[in-house]
Design a protein around this motif. Structure first.
Motif, PDB file in Angstrom:
ATOM      1  N   GLU A  91      53.848  62.944  64.105  1.00 33.92           N
ATOM      2  CA  GLU A  91      53.561  61.686  64.792  1.00 33.92           C
ATOM      3  C   GLU A  91      52.367  61.842  65.726  1.00 33.92           C
ATOM      4  OE1 GLU A  91      56.929  59.845  66.740  1.00 33.92           O
ATOM      5  OE2 GLU A  91      55.603  58.517  67.868  1.00 33.92           O
ATOM      6  N   THR A  92      51.528  60.842  65.718  1.00 32.44           N
ATOM      7  CA  THR A  92      50.355  60.842  66.587  1.00 32.44           C
ATOM      8  C   THR A  92      50.742  61.115  68.035  1.00 32.44           C
ATOM      9  OG1 THR A  92      49.258  59.281  65.111  1.00 32.44           O
ATOM     10  CG2 THR A  92      48.436  59.415  67.373  1.00 32.44           C
ATOM     11  N   CYS A  93      51.789  60.462  68.500  1.00 35.10           N
ATOM     12  CA  CYS A  93      52.209  60.647  69.894  1.00 35.10           C
ATOM     13  C   CYS A  93      52.626  62.092  70.170  1.00 35.10           C
ATOM     14  CB  CYS A  93      53.357  59.710  70.238  1.00 35.10           C
ATOM     15  SG  CYS A  93      52.837  57.998  70.430  1.00 35.10           S
ATOM     16  N   ALA A  94      53.153  62.795  69.165  1.00 36.63           N
ATOM     17  CA  ALA A  94      53.554  64.180  69.384  1.00 36.63           C
ATOM     18  C   ALA A  94      52.330  65.059  69.586  1.00 36.63           C
ATOM     19  CB  ALA A  94      54.396  64.683  68.213  1.00 36.63           C
ATOM     20  N   ALA A  95      51.261  64.798  68.827  1.00 41.00           N
ATOM     21  CA  ALA A  95      50.042  65.581  69.010  1.00 41.00           C
ATOM     22  C   ALA A  95      49.450  65.325  70.396  1.00 41.00           C
ATOM     23  CB  ALA A  95      49.032  65.237  67.922  1.00 41.00           C
ATOM     24  N   ILE A  96      49.508  64.081  70.835  1.00 42.48           N
ATOM     25  CA  ILE A  96      49.011  63.739  72.170  1.00 42.48           C
ATOM     26  C   ILE A  96      49.881  64.419  73.234  1.00 42.48           C
ATOM     27  CG2 ILE A  96      48.750  61.827  73.803  1.00 42.48           C
ATOM     28  CD1 ILE A  96      47.977  60.090  71.305  1.00 42.48           C
ATOM     29  N   ALA A  97      51.180  64.365  73.030  1.00 41.37           N
ATOM     30  CA  ALA A  97      52.087  64.997  73.994  1.00 41.37           C
ATOM     31  C   ALA A  97      51.875  66.500  74.037  1.00 41.37           C
ATOM     32  CB  ALA A  97      53.537  64.675  73.615  1.00 41.37           C
ATOM     33  N   SER A  98      51.613  67.095  72.872  1.00 39.33           N
ATOM     34  CA  SER A  98      51.335  68.525  72.842  1.00 39.33           C
ATOM     35  C   SER A  98      50.062  68.835  73.618  1.00 39.33           C
ATOM     36  CB  SER A  98      51.197  68.989  71.385  1.00 39.33           C
ATOM     37  OG  SER A  98      50.617  70.263  71.320  1.00 39.33           O
ATOM     38  N   PHE A  99      49.050  68.000  73.441  1.00 39.06           N
ATOM     39  CA  PHE A  99      47.796  68.164  74.180  1.00 39.06           C
ATOM     40  C   PHE A  99      48.068  68.139  75.688  1.00 39.06           C
ATOM     41  CE2 PHE A  99      43.968  66.582  76.228  1.00 39.06           C
ATOM     42  CZ  PHE A  99      42.919  67.223  75.566  1.00 39.06           C
ATOM     43  N   GLN A 100      48.869  67.177  76.108  1.00 38.80           N
ATOM     44  CA  GLN A 100      49.164  67.044  77.547  1.00 38.80           C
ATOM     45  C   GLN A 100      49.984  68.233  78.059  1.00 38.80           C
ATOM     46  OE1 GLN A 100      51.077  63.214  77.267  1.00 38.80           O
ATOM     47  NE2 GLN A 100      49.206  62.142  77.876  1.00 38.80           N
ATOM     48  N   TRP A 101      50.901  68.706  77.254  1.00 40.00           N
ATOM     49  CA  TRP A 101      51.715  69.862  77.651  1.00 40.00           C
ATOM     50  C   TRP A 101      50.835  71.118  77.759  1.00 40.00           C
ATOM     51  CZ3 TRP A 101      54.966  72.910  73.609  1.00 40.00           C
ATOM     52  CH2 TRP A 101      55.718  73.903  74.238  1.00 40.00           C
ATOM     53  N   ASN A 102      49.963  71.310  76.758  1.00 38.41           N
ATOM     54  CA  ASN A 102      49.076  72.469  76.809  1.00 38.41           C
ATOM     55  C   ASN A 102      48.130  72.407  78.005  1.00 38.41           C
ATOM     56  OD1 ASN A 102      49.251  74.538  74.531  1.00 38.41           O
ATOM     57  ND2 ASN A 102      49.565  72.597  73.444  1.00 38.41           N
ATOM     58  N   TRP A 103      47.673  71.226  78.337  1.00 42.60           N
ATOM     59  CA  TRP A 103      46.800  71.051  79.503  1.00 42.60           C
ATOM     60  C   TRP A 103      47.512  71.497  80.768  1.00 42.60           C
ATOM     61  CZ3 TRP A 103      42.291  70.689  81.612  1.00 42.60           C
ATOM     62  CH2 TRP A 103      42.063  69.982  82.801  1.00 42.60           C
ATOM     63  N   ARG A 104      48.754  71.129  80.915  1.00 42.96           N
ATOM     64  CA  ARG A 104      49.527  71.535  82.081  1.00 42.96           C
ATOM     65  C   ARG A 104      49.712  73.050  82.123  1.00 42.96           C
ATOM     66  NH1 ARG A 104      50.322  66.437  81.236  1.00 42.96           N
ATOM     67  NH2 ARG A 104      51.337  65.070  82.758  1.00 42.96           N
ATOM     68  N   PHE A 162      45.089  52.846  62.733  1.00 41.06           N
ATOM     69  CA  PHE A 162      45.764  54.041  63.253  1.00 41.06           C
ATOM     70  C   PHE A 162      46.838  54.530  62.293  1.00 41.06           C
ATOM     71  CE2 PHE A 162      44.642  50.880  66.384  1.00 41.06           C
ATOM     72  CZ  PHE A 162      43.751  51.569  67.191  1.00 41.06           C
ATOM     73  N   PHE A 163      47.006  55.834  62.278  1.00 40.11           N
ATOM     74  CA  PHE A 163      48.187  56.417  61.651  1.00 40.11           C
ATOM     75  C   PHE A 163      49.249  56.649  62.712  1.00 40.11           C
ATOM     76  CE2 PHE A 163      45.456  58.242  58.123  1.00 40.11           C
ATOM     77  CZ  PHE A 163      46.063  57.531  57.115  1.00 40.11           C
ATOM     78  N   TYR A 164      50.464  56.431  62.311  1.00 44.36           N
ATOM     79  CA  TYR A 164      51.622  56.790  63.152  1.00 44.36           C
ATOM     80  C   TYR A 164      52.054  58.201  62.752  1.00 44.36           C
ATOM     81  CZ  TYR A 164      56.173  55.818  65.429  1.00 44.36           C
ATOM     82  OH  TYR A 164      57.277  55.812  66.243  1.00 44.36           O
ATOM     83  N   SER A 165      52.177  58.404  61.434  1.00 44.54           N
ATOM     84  CA  SER A 165      52.507  59.711  60.873  1.00 44.54           C
ATOM     85  C   SER A 165      51.243  60.290  60.260  1.00 44.54           C
ATOM     86  CB  SER A 165      53.586  59.525  59.800  1.00 44.54           C
ATOM     87  OG  SER A 165      53.723  60.673  59.010  1.00 44.54           O
ATOM     88  N   ASN A 166      51.033  61.589  60.426  1.00 48.04           N
ATOM     89  CA  ASN A 166      49.791  62.220  59.990  1.00 48.04           C
ATOM     90  C   ASN A 166      50.062  63.371  59.025  1.00 48.04           C
ATOM     91  OD1 ASN A 166      47.491  61.005  61.847  1.00 48.04           O
ATOM     92  ND2 ASN A 166      49.332  61.236  63.105  1.00 48.04           N
ATOM     93  N   PRO A 167      50.349  63.028  57.769  1.00 47.86           N
ATOM     94  CA  PRO A 167      50.649  64.086  56.802  1.00 47.86           C
ATOM     95  C   PRO A 167      49.426  64.947  56.535  1.00 47.86           C
ATOM     96  CG  PRO A 167      50.320  61.999  55.678  1.00 47.86           C
ATOM     97  CD  PRO A 167      50.317  61.696  57.156  1.00 47.86           C
ATOM     98  N   LEU A 168      49.685  66.133  56.000  1.00 47.70           N
ATOM     99  CA  LEU A 168      48.600  67.031  55.602  1.00 47.70           C
ATOM    100  C   LEU A 168      48.400  66.996  54.087  1.00 47.70           C
ATOM    101  CD1 LEU A 168      49.746  68.144  58.415  1.00 47.70           C
ATOM    102  CD2 LEU A 168      48.505  70.216  57.841  1.00 47.70           C
ATOM    103  N   HIS A 169      49.151  66.142  53.440  1.00 48.23           N
ATOM    104  CA  HIS A 169      49.031  66.000  51.995  1.00 48.23           C
ATOM    105  C   HIS A 169      49.573  64.625  51.627  1.00 48.23           C
ATOM    106  CE1 HIS A 169      50.299  67.723  47.745  1.00 48.23           C
ATOM    107  NE2 HIS A 169      49.421  66.757  47.660  1.00 48.23           N
ATOM    108  N   LEU A 170      48.711  63.799  51.124  1.00 46.28           N
ATOM    109  CA  LEU A 170      49.166  62.529  50.574  1.00 46.28           C
ATOM    110  C   LEU A 170      49.175  62.703  49.063  1.00 46.28           C
ATOM    111  CD1 LEU A 170      49.841  59.546  51.593  1.00 46.28           C
ATOM    112  CD2 LEU A 170      47.652  58.970  50.539  1.00 46.28           C
ATOM    113  N   ARG A 171      50.357  62.690  48.486  1.00 49.62           N
ATOM    114  CA  ARG A 171      50.502  63.046  47.073  1.00 49.62           C
ATOM    115  C   ARG A 171      49.970  61.952  46.161  1.00 49.62           C
ATOM    116  NH1 ARG A 171      53.708  67.516  46.848  1.00 49.62           N
ATOM    117  NH2 ARG A 171      53.473  67.432  44.603  1.00 49.62           N
ATOM    118  N   THR A 172      49.514  62.377  45.018  1.00 51.17           N
ATOM    119  CA  THR A 172      49.190  61.446  43.948  1.00 51.17           C
ATOM    120  C   THR A 172      50.479  60.721  43.561  1.00 51.17           C
ATOM    121  OG1 THR A 172      47.483  62.957  43.175  1.00 51.17           O
ATOM    122  CG2 THR A 172      48.229  61.257  41.625  1.00 51.17           C
TER     123      THR A 172
END
Lengths: 665, 665
Positions: A347-360, A393-403
């Motif tokens: 989830e996009t928000c999880a990546a943002i939250a991770s960024f904020q946690w790492n910043w702290r 915007f994407f809400y979910s950010n997969p690393l593979h969108l299958r055929t």
């Protein structure tokens, strides 16, 4: 100002002041230091007004696109989706029945926070200023007499107020309101908003404080928000309440229903838990709050717990893009090494939250690994969530969108959508992008540290004298970064300029003026200590070869695959670059062939693509065959890999980050 | 009996009469043939009373365990979990507030169906007979005056009756009631139950029939049930209603909420759809109903549609265990080749539904591929769902339980649970296992066909004369099957004994009496045509070497892995067979080393295990490293693989079906 608690010392509190508290208004200098006796902090943030990101660079371009496109788009959608109407109804000013999710107010708060950061760095957008003015006034009118402010529980379900801590998100919404007020306090003067937030926070202290009920919110956010409000105001009960919310977790208050306590991070006390678990965004916001409370109260065991969970998360459960949360079900972390690229929830928000946690964690410890993960997230998982035009915007950010992917739901969309019924992600992107300048660099008593590279101008006090740093670079497309020291740098005495050497970088060179210097990185930073002559240019030249990145052997989902990366950017293959009729899943990378970076003009926003040799696997097998797979490959083809953050900006179609290596000829 | 429609001809209707309709009671002969002019059928089922499965064999042992343990356990749990109490309340006989899921009645119906099949083959269990008698009487009392029968919508939410077709499961429950009545009609005389079911079915015809509302149920089951009731009764409106429910799909009646029409298989008309989609159990029950209606109405395009979807499902979306449904989210099918072993949802009910669907296709077409898939499912996905003691069950059947798995929810349980809040699976297992004898063999006008092998005695009419077949085998542990022809076989004139050669078998031999015969399999069957002398023994000896099975190159989730299999059984590695401290995910299979089948006494129920050479991969890498993976392996170890269906019967712990091959020495 007696309650204000500010710091510019190494031990002073400095968490998540993406802008240093700036009571004198946007662009104002950092305030005086009154560090608490028990506080922990290695580094001190700069204010958003102390760093100017130039729009020619990638980060600066994103910031400008955020201001010009994403933020107005969010404001339009708050109006169109009924979020503003909900608050008007709560203020008794309209007949709109409650619309949208019950936590819809948080979208308003996050957009407001984004607008305040934006105006703090680039004042003058009249339309944005009007949005802020109108919204703050509306919030003040929607606030109830006792300080309560939540349109859903005012308009739609007043009898449910405070009744469903697992699901109501009341404290979550309160947290985002408070974060907006903190941004207002640091990036500009917003006394009305601060007053609204404090009245609500005071109500929370009264209800949930030491003499109040023992309840916590199912969705964390209030913890970090209250700690931040404490930093802005110095009012200790806010911090104490944040700590109390942390201490109450793991005692059976949440998750009695189908989702269970792990989903809510309520299965163990926060100091005892050893693995990240449950809903990823909730886990990560909670961890940000843990670091905030730890550093403000000098609670080393709590900081240790957060760092222990960091090791778990980043050694076993983080995608190569910096995304978190491998399960769609419950939007949750999976088991260790369970990192499927196709079903990555991410989830996009999880990546943002991770960024904020790492910043702290970076501010608390100064450890480069946290900046590395900020970089990984911002250039990949976060950046990919926004379209090139800033309005989808994407809400979910997969690393593979299958055929053959048939996703039509918002959470498995094959393309970015303009808005969401649960619209948490778009305004979250807006607030991160608007505050981006604040994350590039920090200060400590010994000098300045540059963590993220981009075209920018920094000003900061070093030994009490204003120092200026002009950063010129084509990063992340090229690894060369020029930093020219200016201002009163020479009057500061000797000080240290620390430049992060990213963990992906295996070789680099450093010169100061005309002189190449030997500068071995220690703990991830090159440290140059001297009396700086204004006009001196330091050049950090980071080797940026194309890398094939492999995952830990326990990551079953990408066995036999590599990711192509260059600098901080992860690359991917897209259907748009394949010959017609080729199925992406049949493409293999020729392992021994060289992979080159190439300039590309026809792909807006991606001047550097990668070119590799591939082959096609024979796909005529039945689903299961006896005998060890002897994959047959035949047709050779040239592969083009584009930056992951840009995928899905041409035609809609399959994409993959992890590319199988050919196992035969 | 004028409405009864029975068949023993090749073109006669014969779908899913796991028992041939047996109006004269359990064990009675098949009735007279009155095939409809338009019906399609290649093969005719035998009755459950025509096949005796001996408990010494694996299938027969499962049947007996089902009778002695699973069925009584289900009955106990229906009482303990409130399902019976719900029906008592609906009959106005108790004060119990409605308990459990709103479709809890279906658990009663399925258990009743299981009990009826069981009593049809092995009458005399007084406790089971009492359960049947009590339950049928209770259902009759709980039935409303208009024929409606559903305890939830009678007791808990009468105002919601027929109001929520997406979610109410009213027709789903009705379908399972009808299936129980059909079992009662075929495996014994149950006139009261049949009358209850027909009264409800008549109400459905009135409400949903040609002059009624245009609605369909969100959860299919009613379609196949009505077709079956038509077969039992010959009452055409039941078949017409089944067809109407199929024809109404794909026209926007379902899935307006968050789940969408694909979840409900309502995104396209059933004759046009080209891919299986959505909730796997719903999809598979719907497909069973499609075949039923197709064969009874001679609707070849509808049968073609079902076979087309079979190709999609079995060529791109079926696990090597025969399980279906790769996503926990929505319990759904995934994209093509999206088959993660760790997050396989693989619901038990989906494997059972697949078995039932394949059975219908086998009868309709006689194609061996459908019997192959029945065998795969019953020996692996279905069998693994039951504990060795028959009293614990999996709802979800993953192919990899990861080290560190933290599943506590019912749908990701690390061990089999005695019962479930949504208890659809345990009684579904019970009804399949109880009717197992009916699936071993079929008849057509030319003779008999044996599809599944086990210790059994079959009797069937061939050219009007009773023929007996004694089957002696240690299948699936050994590939040798002896079949001795008896009864009046000699008086039937020449007829054909067709023996299935499973698709996994690459070499076999056949002898008749003392004579080895050349018997090339055609379309998956060896066909032996002659005038049979009673006492003649046919030996089919299927080579059963250990196989390494590979998946299609597009199945990313198991790249570089193989599954070990022998005969129809898939094997797996379990933590219990590894040295202490070894992490299962670090185990690699040495690709070139021989894998041997070995006798094993200490593992109850698994006389044959597999022994292989393995090595351990070095697990000290970071999560991501630059450079193509050069996995280092070191410690050699001996691996033991046990049948997948037996996993989790010793200590709880990690398991994996797909084993990575070592890529280095």
């Amino acid at each position: 100002m007696t309650e204000q608690k500010l710091s510019d010392t190494q031990t002073g509190p400095g968490m998540d002041r993406a802008a240093e508290p700036a009571p004198s208004g946007p662009g104002g200098p950092a305030g005086p230091a009154v560090p608490g006796p028990e506080a922990i902090a290695a580094l001190r943030p700069l204010g958003v007004d102390q760093v100017r990101l130039h729009p020619e660079g990638l980060l600066g371009g994103w910031r400008r696109r955020n201001a010009e496109d994403t933020l107005p788009h969010c404001v339009d959608n708050l109006r169109g989706s009924g979020n503003i109407g909900n608050l008007q109804a709560a203020a008794g000013e309209g007949e709109q029945p409650f619309t949208g999710m019950w936590f819809a107010d948080s979208d308003v708060h996050k957009t407001l926070e984004a607008a305040l950061w934006e105006l703090g760095t680039s004042p003058g957008d009249a339309s944005l200023e009007a949005f802020v003015e109108d919204t703050v006034a509306l919030l003040a009118r929607a606030q109830q007499a006792d300080g309560y402010l939540n349109s859903y529980f005012t308009v739609a379900a007043p009898e449910e107020r405070w009744r469903r801590p697992d699901w109501a998100h009341e404290l979550y919404c309160a947290g985002h309101l408070i974060q907006a007020a903190v941004a207002g306090g640091r990036a500009g003067a917003q006394p009305v908003l601060l007053s609204v937030a404090r009245r609500f926070a005071d109500l929370l202290v009264e209800r949930f404080g030491p003499d109040g009920v023992e309840e916590v919110c199912g969705h964390p956010e209030i913890e970090t928000a209250l700690a931040e409000l404490y930093r802005l105001t110095g009012h200790r009960p806010y911090l104490d309440l944040a700590r109390r919310f942390l201490d109450l977790r793991g005692h059976g208050l949440l998750g009695r229903g189908r989702f269970g306590p792990r989903y809510h991070q309520d299965h163990q006390p926060v100091r005892e838990v050893r693995e990240v678990a449950g809903h990823a965004v909730r886990q990560l916001y909670l961890l940000a709050g843990m670091v905030d409370v730890a550093v403000e109260t000098g609670d080393l065991p709590l900081l240790d717990a957060a760092e222990r969970l960091w090791v778990d998360a980043f050694h076993t459960r983080t995608y190569v893009t910096g995304a978190h949360g491998s399960r769609h079900r419950d939007e949750a972390y999976g088991d260790p090494y369970e990192l499927p690229p196709d079903r990555a929830y991410a989830e996009t928000c999880a990546a943002i939250a991770s960024f904020q946690w790492n910043w702290r964690l970076l501010l608390a410890t100064g450890r480069a690994r946290y900046a590395d993960e900020m970089e990984r997230a911002v250039y990949n998982a976060v950046a990919a969530a926004v379209s090139a035009d800033g309005r989808r915007f994407f809400y979910s950010n997969p690393l593979h969108l299958r055929t053959g992917h048939a996703g039509s739901g918002e959470e498995e969309a094959a393309r970015r959508l303009p808005w969401y019924s649960c619209a948490c992600c778009p305004p979250n992107i807006a607030r991160l992008m608007a505050s981006l300048p604040g994350y590039l660099a920090t200060a400590d008593e010994g000098g300045l540290q540059v963590h993220l590279y981009g075209e920018a101008t920094l000003t900061a006090a070093v030994a009490g004298r204003p120092v200026r740093l002009e950063m010129r670079t084509d990063y992340p497309w090229q690894g060369r970064v020029e930093l020219t020291v200016g201002g009163e740098a020479g009057q500061s005495g000797p000080w240290t300029l620390a430049l992060r050497v990213p963990s992906w970088c295996e070789a680099y060179s450093v010169s100061v003026g005309e002189e190449t210097v030997r500068a071995p990185a220690a703990d991830g930073y090159v440290r140059l200590t001297r009396v700086w002559t204004p006009g001196t240019t330091v050049v950090l030249d980071l080797d940026m070869p194309v890398r094939q990145v492999s995952a830990h052997p326990r990551v079953d989902a990408v066995r036999g695959c590599v990711t192509l990366a260059r600098g901080p950017l992860v690359y991917c293959l897209e259907q748009a670059d394949l010959p017609p009729g080729v199925v992406l899943e049949d493409v293999r990378l020729a392992p021994a062939a060289p992979i080159t970076a190439a300039h590309r003009d026809d792909l807006p926003g991606a001047p550097v693509v990668l070119s590799a040799r591939g082959v096609l696997a024979d796909a005529h097998d039945p689903l299961y065959t006896s005998g060890a797979s002897r994959e047959r490959t035949n047709t050779p083809l040239t592969l083009t890999a584009v930056p992951y953050f840009l995928w899905g900006n041409r035609t809609e179609g399959p994409m993959r980050v992890w590319i199988p290596l050919a196992t035969t000829g």
